[in-house]
Every structure is written in structure tokens, then in C-alpha cells.
Design a protein around this motif. Structure first.
Motif, PDB file in Angstrom:
ATOM      1  N   UNK A  27       0.717  -1.581   0.202  1.00 31.80           N
ATOM      2  CA  UNK A  27       0.258   0.288  -0.216  1.00 31.80           C
ATOM      3  C   UNK A  27       0.722   1.339   0.141  1.00 31.80           C
ATOM      4  N   UNK A  28       1.580   1.202   0.833  1.00 28.24           N
ATOM      5  CA  UNK A  28       2.894   2.248   0.796  1.00 28.24           C
ATOM      6  C   UNK A  28       3.439   2.291  -0.472  1.00 28.24           C
ATOM      7  N   UNK A  29       3.988   1.748  -1.262  1.00 33.33           N
ATOM      8  CA  UNK A  29       4.682   1.572  -2.685  1.00 33.33           C
ATOM      9  C   UNK A  29       4.135   2.524  -3.899  1.00 33.33           C
ATOM     10  N   UNK A  30       2.848   1.902  -3.805  1.00 29.90           N
ATOM     11  CA  UNK A  30       2.082   2.264  -4.586  1.00 29.90           C
ATOM     12  C   UNK A  30       0.842   3.319  -4.707  1.00 29.90           C
ATOM     13  N   UNK A  31       1.049   3.775  -3.756  1.00 29.73           N
ATOM     14  CA  UNK A  31       0.401   5.197  -3.097  1.00 29.73           C
ATOM     15  C   UNK A  31       1.039   6.091  -3.425  1.00 29.73           C
ATOM     16  N   UNK A  32       2.540   6.305  -2.814  1.00 26.72           N
ATOM     17  CA  UNK A  32       4.032   6.992  -3.295  1.00 26.72           C
ATOM     18  C   UNK A  32       4.085   7.036  -4.047  1.00 26.72           C
ATOM     19  N   UNK A  48       6.411  -9.897  -4.832  1.00 28.16           N
ATOM     20  CA  UNK A  48       5.794  -9.026  -5.587  1.00 28.16           C
ATOM     21  C   UNK A  48       6.492  -8.147  -6.736  1.00 28.16           C
ATOM     22  N   UNK A  49       6.530  -7.813  -7.737  1.00 25.97           N
ATOM     23  CA  UNK A  49       6.986  -7.440  -8.907  1.00 25.97           C
ATOM     24  C   UNK A  49       6.559  -5.713  -9.212  1.00 25.97           C
ATOM     25  N   UNK A  50       6.516  -4.794  -8.503  1.00 26.75           N
ATOM     26  CA  UNK A  50       6.568  -3.490  -8.860  1.00 26.75           C
ATOM     27  C   UNK A  50       6.814  -3.003 -10.485  1.00 26.75           C
ATOM     28  N   UNK A  51       5.518  -1.955 -10.856  1.00 22.81           N
ATOM     29  CA  UNK A  51       5.306  -1.690 -12.178  1.00 22.81           C
ATOM     30  C   UNK A  51       5.227  -0.101 -12.157  1.00 22.81           C
ATOM     31  N   UNK A 135      15.891   6.079 -14.264  1.00 20.23           N
ATOM     32  CA  UNK A 135      15.930   7.291 -14.765  1.00 20.23           C
ATOM     33  C   UNK A 135      14.664   8.222 -14.720  1.00 20.23           C
ATOM     34  N   UNK A 136      13.403   7.740 -14.222  1.00 22.61           N
ATOM     35  CA  UNK A 136      12.285   8.683 -14.259  1.00 22.61           C
ATOM     36  C   UNK A 136      11.906   8.616 -12.916  1.00 22.61           C
ATOM     37  N   UNK A 137      10.422   9.467 -12.669  1.00 18.53           N
ATOM     38  CA  UNK A 137       9.470   9.526 -12.077  1.00 18.53           C
ATOM     39  C   UNK A 137       9.382   8.107 -11.707  1.00 18.53           C
ATOM     40  N   UNK A 138       9.308   7.763 -10.663  1.00 15.93           N
ATOM     41  CA  UNK A 138       8.918   6.611  -9.683  1.00 15.93           C
ATOM     42  C   UNK A 138       9.549   4.966 -10.166  1.00 15.93           C
ATOM     43  N   UNK A 139      10.534   5.266 -11.080  1.00 13.00           N
ATOM     44  CA  UNK A 139      11.569   4.283 -10.978  1.00 13.00           C
ATOM     45  C   UNK A 139      13.644   4.925 -10.167  1.00 13.00           C
ATOM     46  N   UNK A 140      13.893   3.336  -9.969  1.00 12.40           N
ATOM     47  CA  UNK A 140      15.535   4.102  -9.581  1.00 12.40           C
ATOM     48  C   UNK A 140      16.580   5.056 -10.031  1.00 12.40           C
ATOM     49  N   UNK A 141      16.577   5.816  -9.546  1.00 14.26           N
ATOM     50  CA  UNK A 141      17.597   7.116 -10.497  1.00 14.26           C
ATOM     51  C   UNK A 141      19.494   6.767  -9.798  1.00 14.26           C
ATOM     52  N   UNK A 142      19.538   6.189  -8.549  1.00 16.31           N
ATOM     53  CA  UNK A 142      20.298   6.320  -8.279  1.00 16.31           C
ATOM     54  C   UNK A 142      20.738   4.858  -7.368  1.00 16.31           C
ATOM     55  N   UNK A 220       5.458  10.696   2.546  1.00 19.37           N
ATOM     56  CA  UNK A 220       5.707   9.267   3.432  1.00 19.37           C
ATOM     57  C   UNK A 220       5.379   9.693   4.762  1.00 19.37           C
ATOM     58  N   UNK A 221       4.998  10.523   5.136  1.00 22.26           N
ATOM     59  CA  UNK A 221       4.581  11.096   6.404  1.00 22.26           C
ATOM     60  C   UNK A 221       3.063  10.204   6.529  1.00 22.26           C
ATOM     61  N   UNK A 222       2.376  10.662   5.490  1.00 21.74           N
ATOM     62  CA  UNK A 222       0.828  11.034   5.590  1.00 21.74           C
ATOM     63  C   UNK A 222       0.628   9.353   5.242  1.00 21.74           C
ATOM     64  N   UNK A 223       1.570   8.721   4.893  1.00 26.24           N
ATOM     65  CA  UNK A 223       1.083   6.657   4.550  1.00 26.24           C
ATOM     66  C   UNK A 223       1.668   6.083   5.634  1.00 26.24           C
TER      67      UNK A 223
END
Length: 275
Positions: A27-32, A48-51, A135-142, A220-223
Motif C-alpha cells: 500500500x505504501x509504495x503503490x500510493x507513494x 511481488x514485482x512493482x511496475x 531515471x524517471x519518476x517512479x523508477x530507480x535514479x541512483x 511519506x509521513x501521511x502514509x
């Protein structure tokens, strides 16, 4: 969006979360981040694989019920031969936390602890190569190694994974090198010996992209997550250090703020790396 259709040997190719509370983390990561999920089923331990936009960006598995390990994200480096890499890593001073194992037909993995105390995964791809989006919103960048023994870490990863580090800074106050093919940077190594709290060991740190770091930090704090360090701006963007509701640490990093970051860049303080 930068689509990743190949991962080069020795570079980060995947990241996953081991969590003590799968439903809460989902719930946390899908909403964030707006992620969707694919469930693997019992064959792969209900992994679970996040997409994001239909592209694979991260994974998640459940901690063993009797595990005493903290919930945490793990970065995986791409290798062509997991068994040979484990043998080389062991000879170079690493501890093997999980021996090489097949993951169905999709690949072969192992978990190491490098000689400076940082856990790191390795992935030999068969059917699954790893990140589909970076390197995009919702993806690893570093991806960043915060190590208590910078010289030993550089030597280990160069020897075992064929890194060719590029020095970004080499002073007692701030020592940092990057890795990546010519013209690219995909990961960094930070000399954190004088900056980490005594109770914090060497570790790899995952940066996940968002369009608005300040807004995402509030979310993050709201979730139910925790803000460890409020947003700061450095040469490469805006960042905040946070945890999910069960304590897994990660960094939020801006993907669309480079111009503003360049105009307002400040020298990073010594508390944390710049990302």
C-alpha cells in the motif's frame, strides 16, 4: 522515459525490498509512486514485482517469520556467471550470505556482504534482465555505497566486478567516485567513515525518482513512513532521506528539477552523500 532494455555487467540491474509486512509495504509504495504490482504466486515465494507504466522497476519479498534482520532494500549487480562471481568475491574477502541459487528459469542470484560490511546482491540474467525503466519518476535514479572503508571497497568492486571508478572528489571532507560506462554514471561510492553514526554499518542506498521531492516527502509521513532528513538541494538535484512504515531506508530524488538545482546548488554538508 528512459527505458532500460539491457543491464551491463557489474552495474546495478535490480533492487528489491525484504519486508516484514507485505500488505502494508504494498500500500505504501503503490500510493507513494503510483506503482502497480504483479504477484508471482507460490512458485516464486509470492514475490511481488512493482511496475511503472507497465515496466518493471523493483521487487518485494517477505521476511522469514523468525527473521531478526531489519527490513531493507537490496541492490543487485549484473553478472554473467553468479557462481564464478561468488568464488571471486569470497577470495577477495566478501562473506556469502546466500549461496548462488536458481530463481526458476528467470535467473540465478546470490547475496554477498562486501569486505566493508555492506550487503549486495548479484544477478545472472536468464529470462529476466532487471530494470525496465530507470531515471524517471517512479523508477530507480541512483545507487550508492556508503562505506566505512573507501579504499577497500573500491579495490573489492574493481577486482570482482570490473569497475572503472571515476573520481568525483578526493578530499578528506568529501571523497566520492562514480561508476558507469563512458559518458554515463549509474552508481556511486561515498567515503562515509567519518559521517555515519556509530551504529550504522556500511550499506548500499537506493534512490527513487519523484517529480516533486517536497510533496513526496509529505506523502511519506501521511502514509506512515518517517522522514530521516528533510529535503535538501545539492549539485545533482533535490533529495530527502526517508523510511517506509517498517523502517526500510531509501532516498527520494528529483527527476525534473535539474535546472533549479543548478541555479540554487549548495555544497553538500558532510552528514550525507549528495546522490
Amino acid at each position: 522515459m528512459p527505458i532500460s532494455d539491457a543491464n551491463r555487467a557489474g552495474e546495478p540491474c535490480w533492487a528489491d525490498l525484504m519486508t516484514s509486512d507485505l500488505p502494508r509495504a504494498r500500500e505504501f509504495y503503490t500510493r507513494l509512486f503510483g506503482w502497480t504490482t504483479q504477484e508471482s504466486g507460490p512458485e516464486y515465494g509470492d514475490y511481488v514485482t512493482f511496475q511503472m507504466g507497465g515496466e518493471d522497476v523493483a521487487g518485494m519479498g517477505a521476511q522469514e517469520p523468525d527473521s531478526t534482520l531489519p527490513d531493507a532494500w537490496t541492490t543487485y549487480l549484473a553478472v554473467t556467471d553468479a557462481d564464478a562471481t561468488v568464488a571471486a568475491a569470497r577470495a577477495a574477502g566478501a562473506e556469502v550470505l546466500a549461496e548462488p541459487m536458481d530463481v526458476g528459469a528467470i535467473g540465478r542470484m546470490a547475496i554477498l556482504m562486501d569486505p566493508t560490511g555492506a550487503p549486495i546482491g548479484i544477478w545472472e540474467a536468464h529470462e529476466f534482465t532487471g530494470f525496465g525503466l530507470v531515471d524517471a519518476a517512479g523508477a530507480p535514479v541512483w545507487h550508492e555505497l556508503n562505506t566505512r572503508d573507501f579504499a577497500r571497497a573500491i579495490d573489492f568492486y574493481t577486482q570482482v566486478f570490473g569497475w572503472k571508478p571515476v573520481v568525483l572528489s578526493d578530499t578528506d571532507d568529501f571523497r566520492y567516485s562514480t561508476i558507469g560506462a563512458e559518458g554515463t554514471m549509474v552508481a556511486g561510492v561515498f567515503d562515509a567513515a567519518d559521517h555515519l553514526p556509530d551504529s550504522t554499518p556500511s550499506h548500499w542506498q537506493l534512490y527513487l525518482g519523484v517529480k516533486d521531492v517536497h510533496a513526496a516527502t509529505v506523502t511519506v509521513t501521511e502514509l506512515g513512513g518517517t522522514v530521516i532528513r528533510e529535503p535538501w538541494t545539492a549539485e545533482f538535484g533535490t533529495f530527502s532521506l526517508v523510511t517506509d512504515p517498517t523502517g526500510a531506508l531509501f532516498v527520494l530524488g528529483s527527476v525534473d528539477e535539474q535546472a533549479n538545482a543548478d541555479e540554487n546548488a549548495v555544497e553538500p554538508d558532510a552528514d550525507l552523500p549528495i546522490g
